[in-house]
Scaffold this active site. Sequence first.
Site, PDB file in Angstrom:
ATOM      1  N   GLU A 192       0.698  -1.169  -0.099  1.00  0.00           N
ATOM      2  CA  GLU A 192       0.013  -0.103   0.241  1.00  0.00           C
ATOM      3  C   GLU A 192       0.736   1.278   0.188  1.00  0.00           C
ATOM      4  O   GLU A 192       1.896   1.311   0.640  1.00  0.00           O
ATOM      5  CB  GLU A 192      -0.878   0.048   1.201  1.00  0.00           C
ATOM      6  CG  GLU A 192      -1.866  -1.251   0.979  1.00  0.00           C
ATOM      7  CD  GLU A 192      -3.040  -1.128   0.227  1.00  0.00           C
ATOM      8  OE1 GLU A 192      -2.913  -0.091  -0.705  1.00  0.00           O
ATOM      9  OE2 GLU A 192      -3.504  -2.275   0.025  1.00  0.00           O
ATOM     10  N   ARG A 230     -18.153  -1.203   4.736  1.00  0.00           N
ATOM     11  CA  ARG A 230     -19.417  -1.687   4.236  1.00  0.00           C
ATOM     12  C   ARG A 230     -20.111  -3.029   5.201  1.00  0.00           C
ATOM     13  O   ARG A 230     -21.068  -3.333   4.855  1.00  0.00           O
ATOM     14  CB  ARG A 230     -18.724  -2.620   2.853  1.00  0.00           C
ATOM     15  CG  ARG A 230     -19.463  -3.029   1.669  1.00  0.00           C
ATOM     16  CD  ARG A 230     -18.722  -3.535   0.715  1.00  0.00           C
ATOM     17  NE  ARG A 230     -17.743  -4.493   1.096  1.00  0.00           N
ATOM     18  CZ  ARG A 230     -17.705  -5.788   1.558  1.00  0.00           C
ATOM     19  NH1 ARG A 230     -19.068  -6.348   1.365  1.00  0.00           N
ATOM     20  NH2 ARG A 230     -16.790  -6.252   1.857  1.00  0.00           N
ATOM     21  N   CYS A 233      -8.236  -1.637   7.773  1.00  0.00           N
ATOM     22  CA  CYS A 233      -6.794  -1.698   6.961  1.00  0.00           C
ATOM     23  C   CYS A 233      -6.421  -0.339   7.023  1.00  0.00           C
ATOM     24  O   CYS A 233      -5.323   0.043   7.465  1.00  0.00           O
ATOM     25  CB  CYS A 233      -6.572  -2.662   6.141  1.00  0.00           C
ATOM     26  SG  CYS A 233      -6.660  -4.207   6.794  1.00  0.00           S
ATOM     27  N   HIS A 255      -1.361  -5.478   1.928  1.00  0.00           N
ATOM     28  CA  HIS A 255      -2.529  -6.384   1.892  1.00  0.00           C
ATOM     29  C   HIS A 255      -2.008  -7.647   1.533  1.00  0.00           C
ATOM     30  O   HIS A 255      -1.121  -7.843   0.153  1.00  0.00           O
ATOM     31  CB  HIS A 255      -3.638  -5.727   1.116  1.00  0.00           C
ATOM     32  CG  HIS A 255      -4.624  -4.938   1.929  1.00  0.00           C
ATOM     33  ND1 HIS A 255      -4.822  -3.506   1.874  1.00  0.00           N
ATOM     34  CD2 HIS A 255      -5.645  -5.440   2.942  1.00  0.00           C
ATOM     35  CE1 HIS A 255      -6.002  -3.563   2.559  1.00  0.00           C
ATOM     36  NE2 HIS A 255      -6.489  -4.375   3.360  1.00  0.00           N
TER      37      HIS A 255
HETATM   38  N1  PCA Z   1      -8.443  -6.855   6.379  1.00  0.00           N
HETATM   39  C1  PCA Z   1      -9.492  -5.861   6.781  1.00  0.00           C
HETATM   40  C2  PCA Z   1      -9.344  -5.526   8.243  1.00  0.00           C
HETATM   41  C3  PCA Z   1      -8.519  -6.601   8.541  1.00  0.00           C
HETATM   42  C4  PCA Z   1      -8.351  -7.089   7.495  1.00  0.00           C
HETATM   43  O1  PCA Z   1      -7.269  -8.325   7.787  1.00  0.00           O
HETATM   44  C5  PCA Z   1      -9.141  -4.593   5.594  1.00  0.00           C
HETATM   45  O2  PCA Z   1      -8.759  -5.040   4.570  1.00  0.00           O
HETATM   46  O3  PCA Z   1      -9.842  -3.553   5.860  1.00  0.00           O
END
Ligand code: PCA
Length: 214
Positions: free
Chosen positions: A79, A89, A142, A166
């Site tokens: 990111e 959501r 996140c 991610h």
């Molecule tokens: N993914 C979610 C929140 C916790 C996670 O592992 C997100 O992408 O916001």
Amino acid sequence: MMKILITGFDPFNNEKINPSWEAVKQLPDKLKDIEIIKLQLPTEFKKSTEVLFENIKNISPDFVLCIGQAGGRYDFSIERVAINIDDARIPDNSGFQPIDNTIFEDGKTAYFSSLPIKGILKTINENNIPGSISNTAGTFVCNHIMYSLLYYIEKNNLNTKGGFIHIPYIREQVLNKKSTPFMELSTVVEALKLTILAINNYKKDIKLIGGLEF
Ligand code: PCA
């Protein structure tokens, strides 16, 4: 010795596991001369931030890297930016569902990752692991934790560098999800180790093609 605090989340949205924590907990306690401190965060807007801030205060890490699941993404997704908005959501694990809420009134519109995102990309690609730069971490927990981390570093004038990655689902999560990408857990663990080494290697980021047209 350099210290890195690395976090993963607990399961959310009816999943039994969260691959971010499954991968983080498999990391060694030391890599080269870097001390690795692992922490699980709850998938809750408020509590995740409290727990993270408390640990940064106690540990004083040189680097903080937060990891989260992005179901549906197909690669290791580094990111670039976090934005000052919570827009959920689905409810978080405490039942809280903020819609269009500002995260910190006195924070910037957005913060960029202060980790060498292109250096990380280069390192994992050189090791044949698919990855890319992502220009949105979403608007759920996140993005919230990445934004809060970078806000905290700025407001407290810390030398700490921080960022977010991610990861896709892992194999066992996609058994009943048709045509959904996944990555092997062992590949995610390998990518995280390479990321930690890249963070330590690239004190300054490099210029490398990694943009998107759309
Ligand atoms: N993914 C979610 C929140 C916790 C996670 O592992 C997100 O992408 O916001």
